[in-house]
Design a protein around this motif. Structure first.
Motif, mmCIF file in Angstrom:
data_model
loop_
_atom_site.group_PDB
_atom_site.id
_atom_site.type_symbol
_atom_site.label_atom_id
_atom_site.label_comp_id
_atom_site.label_asym_id
_atom_site.label_seq_id
_atom_site.Cartn_x
_atom_site.Cartn_y
_atom_site.Cartn_z
ATOM 1 N N VAL A 1 16.917 -59.939 -6.919
ATOM 2 C CA VAL A 1 17.916 -60.517 -7.829
ATOM 3 C C VAL A 1 19.308 -60.564 -7.188
ATOM 4 C CG1 VAL A 1 18.497 -58.406 -9.093
ATOM 5 C CG2 VAL A 1 18.560 -60.565 -10.293
ATOM 6 N N ARG B 1 25.682 -68.196 -10.395
ATOM 7 C CA ARG B 1 26.521 -67.467 -11.361
ATOM 8 C C ARG B 1 27.162 -68.439 -12.344
ATOM 9 N NH1 ARG B 1 26.735 -62.036 -10.116
ATOM 10 N NH2 ARG B 1 27.799 -61.799 -12.094
ATOM 11 N N ALA C 1 22.491 -63.080 -7.729
ATOM 12 C CA ALA C 1 23.769 -62.533 -8.204
ATOM 13 C C ALA C 1 24.908 -62.808 -7.221
ATOM 14 C CB ALA C 1 23.625 -61.029 -8.443
ATOM 15 N N ARG D 1 22.049 -50.093 -5.652
ATOM 16 C CA ARG D 1 22.415 -51.181 -6.566
ATOM 17 C C ARG D 1 23.873 -51.076 -6.997
ATOM 18 N NH1 ARG D 1 19.878 -53.917 -11.291
ATOM 19 N NH2 ARG D 1 18.632 -52.143 -11.906
ATOM 20 N N ARG E 1 11.038 -57.263 -15.143
ATOM 21 C CA ARG E 1 11.557 -55.937 -14.766
ATOM 22 C C ARG E 1 10.692 -55.253 -13.713
ATOM 23 N NH1 ARG E 1 16.291 -54.760 -16.582
ATOM 24 N NH2 ARG E 1 16.944 -56.448 -17.931
ATOM 25 N N ILE F 1 31.127 -59.400 -17.627
ATOM 26 C CA ILE F 1 31.342 -60.112 -18.895
ATOM 27 C C ILE F 1 32.805 -59.983 -19.353
ATOM 28 C CG2 ILE F 1 30.541 -60.410 -21.289
ATOM 29 C CD1 ILE F 1 28.414 -61.017 -19.068
ATOM 30 N N TYR G 1 19.774 -63.710 -15.025
ATOM 31 C CA TYR G 1 19.736 -63.636 -13.545
ATOM 32 C C TYR G 1 18.309 -63.402 -13.059
ATOM 33 C CZ TYR G 1 24.767 -63.734 -13.120
ATOM 34 O OH TYR G 1 26.070 -64.145 -13.150
ATOM 35 N N ARG G 2 17.590 -62.561 -13.783
ATOM 36 C CA ARG G 2 16.221 -62.243 -13.370
ATOM 37 C C ARG G 2 15.299 -63.463 -13.506
ATOM 38 N NH1 ARG G 2 14.863 -56.647 -13.018
ATOM 39 N NH2 ARG G 2 16.743 -55.379 -13.217
ATOM 40 N N SER H 1 22.465 -60.588 -20.112
ATOM 41 C CA SER H 1 22.779 -61.508 -19.004
ATOM 42 C C SER H 1 21.938 -61.194 -17.766
ATOM 43 C CB SER H 1 24.273 -61.500 -18.674
ATOM 44 O OG SER H 1 24.697 -60.250 -18.195
ATOM 45 N N GLY H 2 21.587 -59.915 -17.589
ATOM 46 C CA GLY H 2 20.732 -59.546 -16.448
ATOM 47 C C GLY H 2 19.390 -60.275 -16.507
ATOM 48 N N ALA H 3 18.855 -60.450 -17.724
ATOM 49 C CA ALA H 3 17.554 -61.126 -17.870
ATOM 50 C C ALA H 3 17.663 -62.595 -17.446
ATOM 51 C CB ALA H 3 17.055 -61.017 -19.306
ATOM 52 N N LYS I 1 23.873 -49.455 -21.409
ATOM 53 C CA LYS I 1 24.500 -50.620 -22.041
ATOM 54 C C LYS I 1 23.515 -51.496 -22.809
ATOM 55 C CE LYS I 1 24.908 -53.242 -17.764
ATOM 56 N NZ LYS I 1 23.793 -52.512 -17.141
ATOM 57 N N ASP J 1 26.470 -54.001 -6.404
ATOM 58 C CA ASP J 1 27.158 -54.644 -7.537
ATOM 59 C C ASP J 1 28.677 -54.475 -7.425
ATOM 60 O OD1 ASP J 1 24.829 -55.553 -8.704
ATOM 61 O OD2 ASP J 1 24.662 -53.915 -10.145
ATOM 62 N N ARG K 1 27.613 -57.245 -15.885
ATOM 63 C CA ARG K 1 28.486 -56.598 -14.898
ATOM 64 C C ARG K 1 29.904 -57.182 -14.926
ATOM 65 N NH1 ARG K 1 23.955 -55.115 -14.856
ATOM 66 N NH2 ARG K 1 22.776 -54.005 -13.264
ATOM 67 N N ARG L 1 30.225 -56.452 -3.902
ATOM 68 C CA ARG L 1 30.069 -57.875 -3.588
ATOM 69 C C ARG L 1 31.380 -58.622 -3.826
ATOM 70 N NH1 ARG L 1 26.260 -58.498 -8.324
ATOM 71 N NH2 ARG L 1 27.706 -58.838 -10.026
HETATM 72 O O1 DC Z 1 21.169 -55.555 -15.945
HETATM 73 P P1 DC Z 1 20.022 -55.893 -14.986
HETATM 74 O O2 DC Z 1 19.532 -54.724 -14.180
HETATM 75 O O3 DC Z 1 18.906 -56.598 -15.666
HETATM 76 O O4 DC Z 1 20.679 -56.932 -13.961
HETATM 77 C C1 DC Z 1 19.950 -57.438 -12.884
HETATM 78 C C2 DC Z 1 20.872 -57.780 -11.764
HETATM 79 O O5 DC Z 1 21.629 -58.942 -12.089
HETATM 80 C C3 DC Z 1 21.886 -56.703 -11.385
HETATM 81 O O6 DC Z 1 21.474 -55.995 -10.253
HETATM 82 C C4 DC Z 1 23.142 -57.442 -11.065
HETATM 83 C C5 DC Z 1 22.961 -58.812 -11.643
HETATM 84 N N1 DC Z 1 23.857 -59.080 -12.760
HETATM 85 C C6 DC Z 1 25.090 -59.574 -12.458
HETATM 86 O O7 DC Z 1 25.428 -59.716 -11.280
HETATM 87 N N2 DC Z 1 25.946 -59.929 -13.453
HETATM 88 C C7 DC Z 1 25.607 -59.765 -14.726
HETATM 89 N N3 DC Z 1 26.462 -60.140 -15.695
HETATM 90 C C8 DC Z 1 24.355 -59.244 -15.064
HETATM 91 C C9 DC Z 1 23.494 -58.887 -14.049
#
Ligand code: DC
Length: 229
Positions: free
Chosen positions: A99, A109, A103, A180, A91, A132, A35-36, A31-33, A13, A184, A130, A187
């Motif tokens: 993370v 969130r 999450a 993971r 990363r 969006i 959260y990171r 969006s993951g970045a 993606k 994901d 995840r 949860r």
């Molecule tokens: O895409 P990524 O691996 O960088 O995302 C890191 C973590 O963030 C992933 O394990 C789950 C969380 N995440 C999320 O819960 N919702 C999102 N929209 C993006 C990432």
């Protein structure tokens, strides 16, 4: 315009989202970045461990709008923490293991989603994540869900990380991808799932060019349809 691309780790993606942003001359939100970056702040503030500190992390971010910021340069997203660029620090495996605490936190969130929605008010965007298409922008007509078999996704990650595609290290990587996925998908808050109206693309046997052709085909079809005004 908002294009949502959801899917599990290694589904392609982020590659697709970046190419789509270039092709359509719009911004790419990773969006993951975000959260990171929350996670990195938590690790720096609480001796490497975010668990149990999620509300404190959310409060610090909410009270200080400059703590975590996002800029764009040549369609690339740059993450800043305390006015320092941190995109390259996000990363590492230690952080990837932490993370999940961020999450899992409703307050974190909400803050991440507020940042994403703010950027999307000013720019046309393609966003990968995840939730969006299901939670952040349930009304956008442009929704894609990318997927691939776990073994294929682990092999792609192995290439990214420059490690062999077999052996002990690879087995660990495959295990962590499966873990993971479970985390994901299982949860309670904003789990990874396919939105009813998303286009589902299995990329296991497709090259990136083939994936892009499929996505762009659907993009044009959706754009032409009377759902978009
Ligand atoms: O895409 P990524 O691996 O960088 O995302 C890191 C973590 O963030 C992933 O394990 C789950 C969380 N995440 C999320 O819960 N919702 C999102 N929209 C993006 C990432």
């Amino acid at each position: 315009m908002i294009i949502a691309i959801d899917g599990p780790a290694g589904s392609g993606k982020s590659t697709v989202a970046k190419l789509l942003a270039q092709e359509l001359n719009i911004e790419y939100i990773d969006s993951g970045a975000i959260y990171r970056t929350f996670t990195l702040y938590g690790m720096q503030s609480f001796e490497g461990n975010c668990a149990g500190h999620e509300d404190q992390i959310a409060e610090a971010v909410a009270n200080n709008p400059d703590l975590i910021s996002i800029t764009y340069e040549n369609h690339s997203q740059i993450m800043w923490l305390n006015r320092k660029q941190v995109s390259k620090e996000l990363r590492v495996l230690k952080l990837t293991k932490q993370v999940k605490f961020i999450a899992d936190s409703p307050r974190c969130r909400e803050l991440v989603n507020a940042k994403i929605r703010k950027i999307s008010q000013s720019y046309s965007v393609v966003i990968d994540g995840r939730d969006i298409g299901t939670i952040v922008f349930p009304n956008t007509p442009y929704k894609f869900y990318l997927d691939a078999k776990p073994l294929v996704r682990a092999k792609r990650r192995a290439i990214d990380l420059n490690i062999p595609q077999e052996g002990e290290e690879f087995e660990e990587l495959l295990k962590s991808i499966n873990q993971r996925d479970r985390y994901d998908m299982d949860r309670e808050i904003a789990p990874l799932k396919i939105a009813d109206d998303a286009v589902h693309v299995d990329t296991s046997d497709l090259s990136i060019e083939q994936v892009m052709a499929v996505i762009l085909g659907h993009f044009e079809r959706i754009k032409q349809s009377d759902k978009v005004f």
